[in-house]
Design a protein around this motif. Sequence first.
Motif, PDB file in Angstrom:
ATOM      1  N   ILE A  93       0.831  -1.208   0.000  1.00 11.86           N
ATOM      2  CA  ILE A  93       0.000   0.000   0.000  1.00 11.86           C
ATOM      3  C   ILE A  93       0.864   1.255   0.000  1.00 11.86           C
ATOM      4  CG2 ILE A  93      -1.576   1.389   1.429  1.00 11.86           C
ATOM      5  CD1 ILE A  93      -2.932  -1.270   2.220  1.00 11.86           C
ATOM      6  N   PHE A  94       1.885   1.305   0.850  1.00 16.56           N
ATOM      7  CA  PHE A  94       2.675   2.535   0.951  1.00 16.56           C
ATOM      8  C   PHE A  94       3.695   2.675  -0.175  1.00 16.56           C
ATOM      9  CE2 PHE A  94       0.871   2.443   5.205  1.00 16.56           C
ATOM     10  CZ  PHE A  94       0.435   3.759   5.291  1.00 16.56           C
ATOM     11  N   ILE A  95       4.055   1.570  -0.820  1.00 17.81           N
ATOM     12  CA  ILE A  95       4.838   1.678  -2.052  1.00 17.81           C
ATOM     13  C   ILE A  95       3.997   2.389  -3.117  1.00 17.81           C
ATOM     14  CG2 ILE A  95       5.697   0.343  -4.010  1.00 17.81           C
ATOM     15  CD1 ILE A  95       6.872  -1.649  -2.050  1.00 17.81           C
ATOM     16  N   GLY A  96       2.750   1.952  -3.256  1.00 14.40           N
ATOM     17  CA  GLY A  96       1.862   2.577  -4.229  1.00 14.40           C
ATOM     18  C   GLY A  96       1.529   4.022  -3.876  1.00 14.40           C
ATOM     19  N   LEU A  97       1.284   4.296  -2.600  1.00 14.63           N
ATOM     20  CA  LEU A  97       0.928   5.658  -2.185  1.00 14.63           C
ATOM     21  C   LEU A  97       2.081   6.634  -2.384  1.00 14.63           C
ATOM     22  CD1 LEU A  97      -1.209   5.128   1.054  1.00 14.63           C
ATOM     23  CD2 LEU A  97      -1.969   5.970  -1.172  1.00 14.63           C
ATOM     24  N   THR A  98       3.309   6.143  -2.301  1.00 17.71           N
ATOM     25  CA  THR A  98       4.455   7.018  -2.541  1.00 17.71           C
ATOM     26  C   THR A  98       4.409   7.589  -3.958  1.00 17.71           C
ATOM     27  OG1 THR A  98       5.858   5.826  -0.966  1.00 17.71           O
ATOM     28  CG2 THR A  98       6.972   7.138  -2.654  1.00 17.71           C
ATOM     29  N   ALA A  99       4.159   6.725  -4.928  1.00 18.96           N
ATOM     30  CA  ALA A  99       4.054   7.179  -6.315  1.00 18.96           C
ATOM     31  C   ALA A  99       2.843   8.092  -6.504  1.00 18.96           C
ATOM     32  CB  ALA A  99       3.969   5.983  -7.257  1.00 18.96           C
ATOM     33  N   TYR A 100       1.715   7.696  -5.937  1.00 23.01           N
ATOM     34  CA  TYR A 100       0.487   8.477  -6.087  1.00 23.01           C
ATOM     35  C   TYR A 100       0.620   9.862  -5.455  1.00 23.01           C
ATOM     36  CZ  TYR A 100      -4.216  10.125  -5.076  1.00 23.01           C
ATOM     37  OH  TYR A 100      -5.333  10.909  -4.945  1.00 23.01           O
ATOM     38  N   ASP A 101       1.124   9.914  -4.232  1.00 22.96           N
ATOM     39  CA  ASP A 101       1.241  11.198  -3.539  1.00 22.96           C
ATOM     40  C   ASP A 101       2.245  12.116  -4.227  1.00 22.96           C
ATOM     41  OD1 ASP A 101      -0.681  10.715  -1.606  1.00 22.96           O
ATOM     42  OD2 ASP A 101       0.729   9.806  -0.203  1.00 22.96           O
ATOM     43  N   THR A 102       3.310  11.547  -4.784  1.00 25.87           N
ATOM     44  CA  THR A 102       4.274  12.367  -5.516  1.00 25.87           C
ATOM     45  C   THR A 102       3.605  13.017  -6.718  1.00 25.87           C
ATOM     46  OG1 THR A 102       6.120  10.941  -4.861  1.00 25.87           O
ATOM     47  CG2 THR A 102       6.467  12.374  -6.762  1.00 25.87           C
ATOM     48  N   GLN A 103       2.856  12.226  -7.473  1.00 25.86           N
ATOM     49  CA  GLN A 103       2.152  12.780  -8.627  1.00 25.86           C
ATOM     50  C   GLN A 103       1.126  13.827  -8.196  1.00 25.86           C
ATOM     51  OE1 GLN A 103      -0.977  10.600 -11.122  1.00 25.86           O
ATOM     52  NE2 GLN A 103       0.806  10.497 -12.476  1.00 25.86           N
ATOM     53  N   LYS A 104       0.451  13.575  -7.096  1.00 24.52           N
ATOM     54  CA  LYS A 104      -0.570  14.500  -6.594  1.00 24.52           C
ATOM     55  C   LYS A 104       0.056  15.841  -6.207  1.00 24.52           C
ATOM     56  CE  LYS A 104      -2.090  13.815  -2.471  1.00 24.52           C
ATOM     57  NZ  LYS A 104      -2.753  13.173  -1.308  1.00 24.52           N
ATOM     58  N   VAL A 105       1.174  15.801  -5.507  1.00 21.53           N
ATOM     59  CA  VAL A 105       1.846  17.037  -5.105  1.00 21.53           C
ATOM     60  C   VAL A 105       2.327  17.799  -6.337  1.00 21.53           C
ATOM     61  CG1 VAL A 105       3.821  17.992  -3.861  1.00 21.53           C
ATOM     62  CG2 VAL A 105       2.527  16.117  -2.858  1.00 21.53           C
ATOM     63  N   LYS A 106       2.854  17.086  -7.316  1.00 22.25           N
ATOM     64  CA  LYS A 106       3.298  17.721  -8.563  1.00 22.25           C
ATOM     65  C   LYS A 106       2.129  18.421  -9.252  1.00 22.25           C
ATOM     66  CE  LYS A 106       5.245  16.650 -13.106  1.00 22.25           C
ATOM     67  NZ  LYS A 106       5.680  15.566 -14.021  1.00 22.25           N
ATOM     68  N   GLU A 107       0.971  17.767  -9.290  1.00 27.32           N
ATOM     69  CA  GLU A 107      -0.208  18.366  -9.928  1.00 27.32           C
ATOM     70  C   GLU A 107      -0.682  19.591  -9.156  1.00 27.32           C
ATOM     71  OE1 GLU A 107      -2.884  15.093 -10.104  1.00 27.32           O
ATOM     72  OE2 GLU A 107      -1.999  14.265 -11.949  1.00 27.32           O
ATOM     73  N   TRP A 108      -0.608  19.550  -7.830  1.00 31.59           N
ATOM     74  CA  TRP A 108      -0.962  20.718  -7.026  1.00 31.59           C
ATOM     75  C   TRP A 108      -0.054  21.888  -7.375  1.00 31.59           C
ATOM     76  CZ3 TRP A 108      -1.364  18.041  -1.562  1.00 31.59           C
ATOM     77  CH2 TRP A 108      -2.610  17.410  -1.464  1.00 31.59           C
ATOM     78  N   ALA A 109       1.228  21.606  -7.514  1.00 29.98           N
ATOM     79  CA  ALA A 109       2.188  22.656  -7.848  1.00 29.98           C
ATOM     80  C   ALA A 109       1.896  23.236  -9.231  1.00 29.98           C
ATOM     81  CB  ALA A 109       3.606  22.101  -7.790  1.00 29.98           C
ATOM     82  N   GLN A 110       1.509  22.394 -10.161  1.00 27.82           N
ATOM     83  CA  GLN A 110       1.197  22.859 -11.511  1.00 27.82           C
ATOM     84  C   GLN A 110      -0.061  23.713 -11.542  1.00 27.82           C
ATOM     85  OE1 GLN A 110       1.066  19.007 -13.424  1.00 27.82           O
ATOM     86  NE2 GLN A 110       3.120  19.237 -14.305  1.00 27.82           N
ATOM     87  N   SER A 111      -1.014  23.389 -10.679  1.00 27.58           N
ATOM     88  CA  SER A 111      -2.284  24.116 -10.680  1.00 27.58           C
ATOM     89  C   SER A 111      -2.180  25.485 -10.019  1.00 27.58           C
ATOM     90  CB  SER A 111      -3.357  23.289  -9.966  1.00 27.58           C
ATOM     91  OG  SER A 111      -3.086  23.213  -8.564  1.00 27.58           O
ATOM     92  N   GLY A 112      -1.206  25.647  -9.126  1.00 29.19           N
ATOM     93  CA  GLY A 112      -1.048  26.920  -8.428  1.00 29.19           C
ATOM     94  C   GLY A 112      -2.186  27.227  -7.472  1.00 29.19           C
ATOM     95  N   ALA A 113      -2.853  26.187  -6.971  1.00 25.32           N
ATOM     96  CA  ALA A 113      -4.027  26.382  -6.111  1.00 25.32           C
ATOM     97  C   ALA A 113      -3.662  26.736  -4.677  1.00 25.32           C
ATOM     98  CB  ALA A 113      -4.878  25.115  -6.121  1.00 25.32           C
TER      99      ALA A 113
END
Length: 217
Positions: free
Chosen positions: A163-183
């Motif tokens: 679970i946490f191997i998968g969440l590491t990849a998911y959360d990294t992508q999520k944080v990157k998308e947040w940064a791209q959105s500038g929200a």
Amino acid sequence: MRVSHVMRNVYLKMFLALLVTTAASFAVGAIPGLTYFLATHTWVYWGLLIVELVMVYSISGGVKRMSGGVATGLFYLYAVLNGVVFSLIFCAYSFDSIFKTFLITAGVFGAMSVYGYFTSNDLTKIGSFLYMALFGLIICIVVNLFWSNGVLDWIISAAGVLIFIGLTAYDTQKVKEWAQSGAMADSRLATIGALSLYLDFVNLFLYLLRFFGSSRD
């Protein structure tokens, strides 16, 4: 440019939080009377865990209303409390096995975080499934506190690693998308991103320690 700047701050804050947790663990572990107190007074231990949960939800839910400095301060305070709780690990496992597991965790975490950052695949569906699996894992952990079944304990450990191997990849992508959105402001985003990845790293380490940790002589 903004994304890479935010991500550097995310990893820097996460790394500093891990250092704070490690330092706090060593400091508490160096005081035998204090570790003995934590080990024999379970209400204190569980009280700290409850405080930690409250802090995680407070930071996650209120980060947009906090100043960057307050959010960062709470994050590092959480890292200190985690260090106090984790000090008991040094009583149960040998330092060599802890260090070996840390290196394995760092390698796995790094690989999955790189994947999450660079992959073009949308990990949203996988992330939703993993969070549902995490909820189920928590239920199993609570059940096993009363049942104390060895087989279920190993299943929980294996599931936790996956679970946490998968969440590491998911959360990294999520944080990157947040940064791209500038929200969100950069300082707040760096803190909430660091908290997410810090939790992934720490939990992955704890579950891997069940497999690679060896008891103290």
